[in-house]
Write a protein that holds these residues in place. Structure first.
Motif, PDB file in Angstrom:
ATOM      1  N   ARG A   1       1.009  -1.129   0.078  1.00  7.99           N
ATOM      2  CA  ARG A   1      -0.140  -0.112  -0.168  1.00  7.99           C
ATOM      3  C   ARG A   1       0.773   1.051   0.039  1.00  7.99           C
ATOM      4  O   ARG A   1       0.454   2.262  -0.727  1.00  7.99           O
ATOM      5  CB  ARG A   1      -0.734  -0.113   1.298  1.00  7.99           C
ATOM      6  CG  ARG A   1      -1.777   1.262   1.141  1.00  7.99           C
ATOM      7  CD  ARG A   1      -2.863   1.311   2.403  1.00  7.99           C
ATOM      8  NE  ARG A   1      -3.663   0.166   2.133  1.00  7.99           N
ATOM      9  CZ  ARG A   1      -4.959   0.342   2.805  1.00  7.99           C
ATOM     10  NH1 ARG A   1      -5.194   1.277   3.626  1.00  7.99           N
ATOM     11  NH2 ARG A   1      -5.874  -0.586   2.460  1.00  7.99           N
ATOM     12  N   THR A   2       1.903   1.192   0.778  1.00  7.76           N
ATOM     13  CA  THR A   2       2.614   2.430   0.854  1.00  7.76           C
ATOM     14  C   THR A   2       3.477   2.705  -0.547  1.00  7.76           C
ATOM     15  O   THR A   2       3.755   3.716  -0.714  1.00  7.76           O
ATOM     16  CB  THR A   2       3.835   2.341   2.056  1.00  7.76           C
ATOM     17  OG1 THR A   2       4.398   1.442   2.086  1.00  7.76           O
ATOM     18  CG2 THR A   2       2.900   2.373   3.433  1.00  7.76           C
ATOM     19  N   GLN A   3       3.889   1.629  -0.933  1.00  6.01           N
ATOM     20  CA  GLN A   3       4.523   1.702  -2.311  1.00  6.01           C
ATOM     21  C   GLN A   3       3.813   2.439  -3.240  1.00  6.01           C
ATOM     22  O   GLN A   3       3.957   3.251  -4.121  1.00  6.01           O
ATOM     23  CB  GLN A   3       4.991   0.296  -2.810  1.00  6.01           C
ATOM     24  CG  GLN A   3       6.268  -0.165  -2.064  1.00  6.01           C
ATOM     25  CD  GLN A   3       6.744  -1.491  -2.883  1.00  6.01           C
ATOM     26  OE1 GLN A   3       6.958  -1.376  -3.931  1.00  6.01           O
ATOM     27  NE2 GLN A   3       7.263  -2.417  -2.128  1.00  6.01           N
ATOM     28  N   TYR A   4       2.498   1.800  -3.598  1.00  3.80           N
ATOM     29  CA  TYR A   4       1.686   2.410  -4.538  1.00  3.80           C
ATOM     30  C   TYR A   4       1.025   3.545  -4.220  1.00  3.80           C
ATOM     31  O   TYR A   4       0.605   4.811  -4.885  1.00  3.80           O
ATOM     32  CB  TYR A   4       0.486   1.387  -4.854  1.00  3.80           C
ATOM     33  CG  TYR A   4       0.980   0.436  -5.698  1.00  3.80           C
ATOM     34  CD1 TYR A   4       1.536   0.631  -7.183  1.00  3.80           C
ATOM     35  CD2 TYR A   4       1.390  -0.800  -5.228  1.00  3.80           C
ATOM     36  CE1 TYR A   4       1.873  -0.280  -7.933  1.00  3.80           C
ATOM     37  CE2 TYR A   4       1.831  -1.898  -6.314  1.00  3.80           C
ATOM     38  CZ  TYR A   4       2.132  -1.416  -7.397  1.00  3.80           C
ATOM     39  OH  TYR A   4       2.756  -2.280  -8.287  1.00  3.80           O
ATOM     40  N   GLU A   5       0.991   4.232  -2.725  1.00  4.20           N
ATOM     41  CA  GLU A   5       0.511   5.439  -2.609  1.00  4.20           C
ATOM     42  C   GLU A   5       1.523   6.646  -2.928  1.00  4.20           C
ATOM     43  O   GLU A   5       1.214   7.735  -3.429  1.00  4.20           O
ATOM     44  CB  GLU A   5       0.545   5.512  -0.888  1.00  4.20           C
ATOM     45  CG  GLU A   5      -0.963   5.115  -0.498  1.00  4.20           C
ATOM     46  CD  GLU A   5      -0.715   5.099   1.181  1.00  4.20           C
ATOM     47  OE1 GLU A   5       0.307   5.563   1.701  1.00  4.20           O
ATOM     48  OE2 GLU A   5      -1.683   5.023   1.787  1.00  4.20           O
ATOM     49  N   HIS A   6       2.854   6.110  -3.242  1.00  5.60           N
ATOM     50  CA  HIS A   6       3.725   6.945  -3.785  1.00  5.60           C
ATOM     51  C   HIS A   6       3.877   6.855  -5.269  1.00  5.60           C
ATOM     52  O   HIS A   6       3.863   7.792  -6.075  1.00  5.60           O
ATOM     53  CB  HIS A   6       5.010   6.765  -2.985  1.00  5.60           C
ATOM     54  CG  HIS A   6       6.375   7.698  -3.556  1.00  5.60           C
ATOM     55  ND1 HIS A   6       6.980   7.861  -4.811  1.00  5.60           N
ATOM     56  CD2 HIS A   6       6.913   8.736  -2.828  1.00  5.60           C
ATOM     57  CE1 HIS A   6       7.805   8.737  -4.722  1.00  5.60           C
ATOM     58  NE2 HIS A   6       7.794   9.149  -3.591  1.00  5.60           N
ATOM     59  N   LEU A   7       3.768   5.748  -5.613  1.00  4.12           N
ATOM     60  CA  LEU A   7       3.777   5.508  -7.125  1.00  4.12           C
ATOM     61  C   LEU A   7       2.683   6.193  -7.924  1.00  4.12           C
ATOM     62  O   LEU A   7       2.788   6.887  -8.963  1.00  4.12           O
ATOM     63  CB  LEU A   7       4.030   4.035  -7.549  1.00  4.12           C
ATOM     64  CG  LEU A   7       5.213   3.367  -7.298  1.00  4.12           C
ATOM     65  CD1 LEU A   7       5.183   2.062  -7.442  1.00  4.12           C
ATOM     66  CD2 LEU A   7       6.420   3.718  -8.030  1.00  4.12           C
ATOM     67  N   LEU A   8       1.479   5.908  -7.408  1.00  5.09           N
ATOM     68  CA  LEU A   8       0.260   6.541  -8.053  1.00  5.09           C
ATOM     69  C   LEU A   8      -0.135   7.961  -7.751  1.00  5.09           C
ATOM     70  O   LEU A   8      -1.100   8.466  -8.336  1.00  5.09           O
ATOM     71  CB  LEU A   8      -0.851   5.359  -7.744  1.00  5.09           C
ATOM     72  CG  LEU A   8      -0.753   4.011  -8.119  1.00  5.09           C
ATOM     73  CD1 LEU A   8      -1.828   3.303  -7.814  1.00  5.09           C
ATOM     74  CD2 LEU A   8      -0.421   3.975  -9.988  1.00  5.09           C
ATOM     75  N   SER A   9       0.517   8.159  -6.495  1.00  3.42           N
ATOM     76  CA  SER A   9       0.232   9.578  -5.924  1.00  3.42           C
ATOM     77  C   SER A   9      -1.364   9.817  -5.650  1.00  3.42           C
ATOM     78  O   SER A   9      -1.944  10.760  -5.731  1.00  3.42           O
ATOM     79  CB  SER A   9       0.731  10.636  -6.813  1.00  3.42           C
ATOM     80  OG  SER A   9       1.947  10.633  -7.114  1.00  3.42           O
ATOM     81  N   ASP A  10      -1.886   8.564  -5.212  1.00  5.45           N
ATOM     82  CA  ASP A  10      -3.473   8.653  -4.880  1.00  5.45           C
ATOM     83  C   ASP A  10      -3.635   7.512  -3.915  1.00  5.45           C
ATOM     84  O   ASP A  10      -3.394   6.321  -4.142  1.00  5.45           O
ATOM     85  CB  ASP A  10      -4.030   8.486  -6.266  1.00  5.45           C
ATOM     86  CG  ASP A  10      -5.563   8.770  -6.077  1.00  5.45           C
ATOM     87  OD1 ASP A  10      -6.168   8.122  -5.156  1.00  5.45           O
ATOM     88  OD2 ASP A  10      -6.185   8.937  -7.123  1.00  5.45           O
TER      89      ASP A  10
END
Length: 583
Positions: free
Chosen positions: A391-400
């Motif tokens: 979750r924290t990875q894709y919060e940064h990658l997707l900025s959403d």
């Protein structure tokens, strides 16, 4: 964890036509530290063959069980599958449990400023402690092979299952009251849940010997239960959300105490005290003439009566072997065909017998061991790092944040499903392709996952998840398959156990990756993922290159041996033909 694909039927073929010197025909042990237990301390496995002729007429494939009904055997297998579904690998559902823990404020006291929105991202200190909880559990699951093997070999599956139940109960209690304890109860709670799984799971393997012709199906069901058990926390999170956050972790884990209680009851009243024998063990025991002589014979003074008793025992032994052969349909051309198929499978692997017959120390210091260990360490770190930080990875990658939650939810569902869906695919790949091809496939898929993991697109995230959930069970099974084919069953417990143990211990490196991501790169996962991708690719290419080269060399050596061992047909001498004509 992984489950090595072993057939109890193959053990029958091996025993009937093997040489004692051939290491590939030896029994596999789940004890990574070897069989150092004194023989007197070991439990004799349960005899697993005595079925009446009337029952044989009613059953096409009767169970190889001792003094118990078909229904009893079916209930044992069904019970093991069910409780493994609830206990074997629940800790790997961490990605589904983590949002609940964050919502409940677990380790929230380490954050200087708590967000008003409970769904907001965690602070660094909270993230590190939550992930350390999972890392410790993942390490324990792998290192646990050491005590599990020892307990199983020495005390049998019942004691092993009861130890697992105790660990699960302690884990649930610690987790339930962690917020009220004067010390951190979350890490030991999750640790005990991780320890309980392998004790319960591995002790169930021997049940595949109840139905030898369906042993593969039983092992597949147990493996599927292990993979699906990670969904337990997903279902809990859904109930937690549906209850408007009132079904707290304390209530859930107090309710979860029902699971170890049921497992304990099943172990005491349903499961066997000692492991069921494989067909090969039964045949070996039945063919051993020493069983005709018993300690009570010294009290029989009548020599004719004693001779008659021993003759009856000998006839009984021979009838057991005959009935096994008859019931399982393993004689004649059918048995020859399966033996030939097994030989073709071994030759197709390209690496079978590479280090068979070598000592464990000789195997461990070889490139075969070093390269597969490095590959296993890197891949296990990557796998567990992704599970803990998706979750924290894709919060940064997707900025959403919302999209990251969607990706996390999709992963929670796909992870247990992937293990079940992958089972038939894994069997087809490992049984019908060479080991170099399997390793090439692993490296290729791992590289694709690494590339997809750094792309800031939603489609890449879903593609990454799809590949990941299929790759994970293939990777674990392929490593155990490699170990069995290269090192052999004689040293399998020591060598494979050491590979998994080292990989588990080095998983603590995941905490350093967390710190690197949050402190050095300000939460950006791309640099760490790129480093892992490059290291995995270099190690993977080295492993594949080495195994390809060695497999070709082994193939040439095998052909040379076959040519040297071929019988030469010499033409008769001319003088001999003339002499024959004159006569």
């Amino acid at each position: 964890m992984s489950l090595h694909r072993v057939s109890s039927m193959s053990s029958y073929e091996h025993v009937r036509g093997s040489s004692p010197a051939r290491s590939e025909h030896r029994k596999m042990s789940f004890n990574p530290v070897g069989t150092w237990v004194p023989p007197a301390a070991k439990k004799e496995p349960v005899g697993a063959f005595e079925v009446s002729k009337t029952r044989r007429l009613r059953m096409r494939h009767p169970p190889i069980i001792h003094n118990q009904s078909l229904i009893h055997a079916l209930v044992q297998v069904a019970a093991a599958v069910v409780y493994c579904l609830f206990a074997a690998g629940v800790v790997f559902g961490y990605a589904a449990l983590k949002p609940v823990l964050v919502r409940e404020g677990v380790y929230g006291e380490y954050c200087s400023e708590m967000s008003v929105d409970a769904e907001a991202t965690t602070c660094y200190e909270q993230e590190i402690r939550l992930n350390l909880m999972f890392t410790t559990a993942a390490v324990a699951t792998n290192v646990c092979a050491l005590p599990v093997g020892t307990v199983l070999d020495r005390y049998g599956p019942r004691v092993c299952g009861l130890v697992g139940s105790l660990c699960l109960a302690l884990g649930a209690i610690f987790f339930s009251f962690a917020s009220q304890l004067p010390f951190d109860g979350y890490i030991p709670g999750y640790l005990f849940l991780a320890l309980g799984g392998p004790f319960v799971f591995i002790s169930s393997f021997q049940l595949s010997n109840t139905f030898p012709q369906h042993s593969g199906l039983i092992l597949a069901l147990l493996t599927g239960a292990f993979d699906s058990s990670s969904a337990i926390f997903l279902f809990y999170r859904l109930i937690y959300l549906a209850s408007d956050f009132s079904f707290t972790p304390q209530k859930f884990f107090l309710l979860y105490l029902v699971v170890p209680v049921i497992i304990s009851i099943a172990q005491v009243f349903l499961m066997p005290k000692a492991s069921y024998k494989t067909v090969g063990e039964l045949v070996t025991q039945a063919e051993d003439p020493s069983h005709d002589i018993r300690p009570a014979d010294q009290h029989i003074s009548d020599e004719s009566r004693l001779a008659r008793l021993r003759e009856e025992r000998r006839q009984h032994r021979e009838s057991v072997v005959s009935e096994i052969t008859s019931l399982l349909g393993r004689k004649g051309e059918e048995g020859d065909k399966q033996t030939q198929a097994e030989e073709r499978k071994k030759q197709r692997s390209g690496v079978w017998g590479a280090l068979h017959g070598k000592s464990a120390f000789q195997q461990i210091k070889s490139p075969w061991f070093v390269l597969i260990t490095l590959f296993t360490v890197v891949q296990m770190v990557r796998i567990n790092y992704f599970v803990a930080t998706i979750r924290t990875q894709y919060e940064h990658l997707l900025s959403d944040h919302e999209k990251a939650v969607q990706v996390n939810n999709a992963f929670d569902v796909a992870l247990p499903l992937g293990g079940v869906v992958a089972i038939p695919m894994i069997g087809l790949v490992l049984d019908n392709t060479s080991t170099p091809f399997v390793l090439t496939l692993l490296v290729s898929v791992a590289t694709a996952i690494g590339v997809l993991g750094v792309l800031p697109y939603l489609w890449a995230a879903y593609a990454n998840i799809a590949l990941f959930v299929l790759y994970r069970p293939l990777y674990y099974t392929a490593v155990s398959d490699y170990a069995a084919k290269v090192f052999g069953f004689h040293t399998f417990g020591k060598v494979y156990g050491l590979i998994i143990c080292l990989a588990g211990v080095l998983n603590f490196f995941q905490s350093a990756l967390d710190a690197l991501t949050h402190k050095t790169f300000n939460g950006d996962p791309i640099p760490v993922n790129m480093m892992l991708l490059v290291v995995a690719l270099v190690v993977g290419v080295a492993l594949v290159g080495f195994v390809w080269y060695k497999s070709r060399k082994l193939g040439r050596d095998r052909l040379e041996e076959e040519a040297e061992g071929a019988t030469e047909r010499l033409m008769p001498e001319p003088n001999a033909r003339l002499a024959d004509g004159e006569r």
